[in-house]
Design an enzyme around this catalytic site. Structure first.
Site, mmCIF file in Angstrom:
data_model
loop_
_atom_site.group_PDB
_atom_site.id
_atom_site.type_symbol
_atom_site.label_atom_id
_atom_site.label_comp_id
_atom_site.label_asym_id
_atom_site.label_seq_id
_atom_site.Cartn_x
_atom_site.Cartn_y
_atom_site.Cartn_z
ATOM 1 N N LYS A 1 1.873 -3.450 7.492
ATOM 2 C CA LYS A 1 2.118 -3.685 6.056
ATOM 3 C C LYS A 1 3.581 -3.383 5.710
ATOM 4 O O LYS A 1 4.202 -4.101 4.918
ATOM 5 C CB LYS A 1 1.197 -2.809 5.193
ATOM 6 C CG LYS A 1 -0.259 -3.201 5.177
ATOM 7 C CD LYS A 1 -0.547 -4.534 4.516
ATOM 8 C CE LYS A 1 -0.465 -4.517 3.019
ATOM 9 N NZ LYS A 1 -0.858 -5.845 2.446
ATOM 10 N N THR B 1 0.828 -1.211 0.000
ATOM 11 C CA THR B 1 0.000 0.000 0.000
ATOM 12 C C THR B 1 0.861 1.260 0.000
ATOM 13 O O THR B 1 1.975 1.244 0.553
ATOM 14 C CB THR B 1 -0.905 -0.008 1.257
ATOM 15 O OG1 THR B 1 -1.495 1.279 1.415
ATOM 16 C CG2 THR B 1 -0.132 -0.333 2.533
ATOM 17 N N ASP B 2 0.322 2.333 -0.576
ATOM 18 C CA ASP B 2 1.044 3.619 -0.510
ATOM 19 C C ASP B 2 1.177 4.110 0.931
ATOM 20 O O ASP B 2 1.997 4.984 1.222
ATOM 21 C CB ASP B 2 0.354 4.676 -1.389
ATOM 22 C CG ASP B 2 -1.109 4.930 -1.049
ATOM 23 O OD1 ASP B 2 -1.628 4.327 -0.086
ATOM 24 O OD2 ASP B 2 -1.745 5.734 -1.762
ATOM 25 N N GLU B 3 0.352 3.569 1.824
ATOM 26 C CA GLU B 3 0.374 4.050 3.213
ATOM 27 C C GLU B 3 1.677 3.739 3.942
ATOM 28 O O GLU B 3 1.930 4.286 5.009
ATOM 29 C CB GLU B 3 -0.792 3.448 3.999
ATOM 30 C CG GLU B 3 -2.119 3.867 3.432
ATOM 31 C CD GLU B 3 -3.265 3.616 4.388
ATOM 32 O OE1 GLU B 3 -3.012 3.329 5.569
ATOM 33 O OE2 GLU B 3 -4.400 3.714 3.939
ATOM 34 N N TYR C 1 -2.194 -0.326 10.964
ATOM 35 C CA TYR C 1 -2.373 -1.076 9.703
ATOM 36 C C TYR C 1 -1.161 -0.901 8.800
ATOM 37 O O TYR C 1 -0.564 -1.868 8.328
ATOM 38 C CB TYR C 1 -3.658 -0.601 8.984
ATOM 39 C CG TYR C 1 -3.639 -0.895 7.504
ATOM 40 C CD1 TYR C 1 -3.737 -2.197 7.028
ATOM 41 C CD2 TYR C 1 -3.482 0.144 6.568
ATOM 42 C CE1 TYR C 1 -3.683 -2.473 5.665
ATOM 43 C CE2 TYR C 1 -3.425 -0.126 5.206
ATOM 44 C CZ TYR C 1 -3.520 -1.431 4.765
ATOM 45 O OH TYR C 1 -3.457 -1.696 3.420
HETATM 46 O O1 DAU Z 1 -4.070 4.031 0.260
HETATM 47 C C1 DAU Z 1 -4.296 2.654 0.158
HETATM 48 C C2 DAU Z 1 -5.147 2.233 1.314
HETATM 49 O O2 DAU Z 1 -6.426 2.796 1.082
HETATM 50 C C3 DAU Z 1 -5.246 0.744 1.495
HETATM 51 O O3 DAU Z 1 -3.979 0.223 1.813
HETATM 52 C C4 DAU Z 1 -6.220 0.426 2.628
HETATM 53 O O4 DAU Z 1 -6.382 -0.949 2.770
HETATM 54 C C5 DAU Z 1 -7.545 1.070 2.334
HETATM 55 O O5 DAU Z 1 -8.423 0.851 3.411
HETATM 56 C C6 DAU Z 1 -7.391 2.560 2.078
HETATM 57 O O6 DAU Z 1 -7.042 3.248 3.286
HETATM 58 P P1 DAU Z 1 -7.782 4.587 3.726
HETATM 59 O O7 DAU Z 1 -7.722 4.679 5.196
HETATM 60 O O8 DAU Z 1 -7.326 5.757 2.931
HETATM 61 O O9 DAU Z 1 -9.288 4.211 3.210
HETATM 62 P P2 DAU Z 1 -10.732 4.469 3.822
HETATM 63 O O10 DAU Z 1 -11.707 4.087 2.773
HETATM 64 O O11 DAU Z 1 -10.881 3.907 5.165
HETATM 65 O O12 DAU Z 1 -10.747 6.058 3.962
HETATM 66 C C7 DAU Z 1 -10.531 6.904 2.866
HETATM 67 C C8 DAU Z 1 -10.541 8.321 3.387
HETATM 68 O O13 DAU Z 1 -11.863 8.638 3.846
HETATM 69 C C9 DAU Z 1 -9.630 8.543 4.578
HETATM 70 O O14 DAU Z 1 -9.074 9.843 4.536
HETATM 71 C C10 DAU Z 1 -10.566 8.429 5.781
HETATM 72 C C11 DAU Z 1 -11.872 8.979 5.238
HETATM 73 N N1 DAU Z 1 -13.101 8.416 5.857
HETATM 74 C C12 DAU Z 1 -13.218 7.052 5.883
HETATM 75 C C13 DAU Z 1 -14.313 6.461 6.479
HETATM 76 C C14 DAU Z 1 -14.445 4.971 6.532
HETATM 77 C C15 DAU Z 1 -14.063 9.229 6.375
HETATM 78 O O15 DAU Z 1 -13.959 10.487 6.329
HETATM 79 N N2 DAU Z 1 -15.159 8.659 6.967
HETATM 80 C C16 DAU Z 1 -15.320 7.299 7.061
HETATM 81 O O16 DAU Z 1 -16.338 6.851 7.638
#
Ligand code: DAU
Length: 336
Positions: free
Chosen positions: A151, A124-126, A147
Site C-alpha cells: 500500500k 491506510t494508516d498502516e 500488505y
Molecule cells: O488500519 C487500517 C487497516 O485495518 C486496513 O488498512 C486493513 O485493510 C484492515 O484489514 C485493518 O488491518 P488490521 O490488520 O488492523 O485488521 P484486522 O481486522 O485483521 O485485525 C484487527 C486487529 O485484531 C489486529 O491487531 C489483529 C487482531 N486480530 C485479527 C484477527 C483477524 C486478532 O487478534 N485475531 C484475528 O483472528
C-alpha cells in the site's frame, strides 16, 4: 464530477461509498470496476439493481483492457480496490503487490491518459508502521507487513504522478473500519459471526494491541470530503480518535450477543504484528470531518446488523475455497 469510477466498489468500504453517493445523489453516474475476487460481492450493491446510474465492469485494476473500458468516460477515479487483509498477504505477498502496487500504476496511467479531474487513492494508516504516540501526515512511511508495504508503494507512485505529471491526486490514510457488509475475516465480523455460532474467537498474542476504530459511514464521508475539498498532492489522515484494545473489542462483542468470555482463545500472534495505530487528523477536521465517536453504540448496531443479515455472511462462510481453505490454512497453526 458527474461520473465517478469506483474501483473495488463491490467490496466493503467501496460498496458503502457507492451506496452513500447514490442515495445522496452526490454524482449522476457511478461506474464500478471490481474483480469479484473473494471479498468482492455484488450482493453488497443489490439495492441498486436496475438503477441505470450504476454501471458494473468486471475486471482487475491490473488489467489494462478492463481499466480502459471502465475509465474512458469518467471524471475521476477513486481507488478502493485492494488485497486488504494482512493475514492473506503474509501467506501470499505477491497478490498484495499485484493489486496494491501494480494495479495503482495501471489506474494512474489511465487517469493521466484520459485527463481525469482527480484521482483519489484509498490508503491506510498502516503505511506508517506502529506507534506509541500518534501518526502525523509528514511522518516517514515505515510499513512492517507485506500488505502495508505494498500500500505504501502504491501511495508513493500516486505522489510521483502528481509531482511528475501534475495529476490532481489525493490520498486518504484510513484507520481500522467496521460496519455493515465487512467480509468476515476481519476482527469484528469474524468475532461476531464466530460468537453467534459458538465457535472459538481467536485473539492474537496477548490481545493488548490497539486499533483506532471508525465506522464505515464515516470512512465513506471522509473520502468524499477529501475528493471534493482536498488539496491535490496531499495525503490526509482519516480516523475517529476511538482507540480500543483488541481484547476489549472482542469482549464488547460477546457482551452484546450475551455470549461468555470462555469463547475467547489466545492464539499465536501474527508475525510482524503492529502494536498500535493512532492518527492526528487535523487536516481532515479542518475540511469539516466530524466522525461519530460513540464506538460502543456503533459496535452494538453493527453486531445487530450481522444478527439480522445472517444469510449474507453465511453464504460467504460456506464457500470452501475462498473462505474455509484460508481459515484452515491460517488458523490451523495458531492454536493457543
Ligand atoms: O488500519 C487500517 C487497516 O485495518 C486496513 O488498512 C486493513 O485493510 C484492515 O484489514 C485493518 O488491518 P488490521 O490488520 O488492523 O485488521 P484486522 O481486522 O485483521 O485485525 C484487527 C486487529 O485484531 C489486529 O491487531 C489483529 C487482531 N486480530 C485479527 C484477527 C483477524 C486478532 O487478534 N485475531 C484475528 O483472528
Amino acid at each position: 464530477m458527474d461520473h465517478l469510477l469506483v474501483t473495488g466498489g463491490a467490496g466493503f468500504i467501496g460498496s458503502n461509498y457507492v451506496r452513500m453517493v447514490l442515495r445522496k445523489e452526490l454524482a449522476k453516474k457511478v461506474t464500478v470496476l471490481d474483480a469479484l475476487t473473494y471479498a468482492g460481492n455484488l450482493e453488497n450493491l443489490k439495492e441498486f439493481e436496475g438503477d441505470d446510474r450504476l454501471v458494473f465492469v468486471h475486471g482487475k485494476i491490473q488489467d489494462r483492457e478492463a481499466v480502459d473500458i471502465a475509465a474512458k468516460d469518467v471524471d475521476v477515479i477513486l481507488n478502493f480496490a485492494a488485497e486488504s487483509h494482512n493475514d492473506r498477504a503474509i501467506l501470499d505477498p505477491d497478490a498484495a503487490v499485484q493489486a496494491n502496487f501494480n494495479g495503482v500504476c495501471v489506474l494512474l496511467d489511465a487517469a493521466r491518459r484520459y485527463e481525469h479531474q482527480r484521482f483519489l487513492q484509498v490508503s491506510t494508516d498502516e503505511v506508517y508502521g506502529s506507534t506509541d504516540d500518534m501518526f502525523r501526515e509528514g511522518d516517514a512511511l515505515e510499513p512492517n507487513q507485506p500488505y502495508s508495504a505494498a500500500k505504501a508503494g502504491g501511495e508513493l507512485m500516486v505522489r510521483a504522478y502528481h509531482e511528475t505529471f501534475g495529476l490532481q491526486t489525493l490520498v486518504t490514510r484510513g484507520s481500522n473500519t467496521y460496519g455493515q457488509f465487512q467480509y468476515p475475516e476481519k476482527l469484528i465480523p469474524l468475532m461476531v459471526t464466530n460468537a453467534i455460532d459458538d465457535i472459538p474467537l481467536p485473539v492474537y498474542g496477548d490481545g493488548q494491541q490497539v486499533r483506532e476504530w471508525m465506522h464505515v459511514d464515516d470512512h465513506a464521508r471522509g473520502i468524499d470530503l477529501v475528493l471534493r475539498n482536498g488539496v491535490p498532492g496531499k495525503a490526509y489522515n482519516l480516523g475517529s480518535g476511538c482507540e480500543r484494545v483488541n481484547l476489549d473489542v472482542v469482549k464488547g462483542i460477546l457482551a452484546a450477543l450475551g455470549k461468555p468470555d470462555t469463547l475467547i482463545r489466545n492464539v499465536q500472534d501474527r508475525p510482524g504484528h503492529d502494536r498500535r495505530y493512532l492518527m492526528e487528523c487535523k487536516s481532515i477536521r479542518a475540511l469539516g470531518f466530524d466522525p461519530d465517536v460513540n464506538f460502543e453504540a456503533r459496535l452494538e448496531e453493527t453486531v445487530k446488523w450481522y444478527v439480522e443479515n445472517e444469510p449474507w455472511w453465511r453464504r460467504i462462510k460456506e464457500k470452501k475455497v475462498e473462505y474455509q481453505a484460508f481459515m484452515d490454512q491460517w488458523y490451523a497453526n495458531r492454536r493457543g
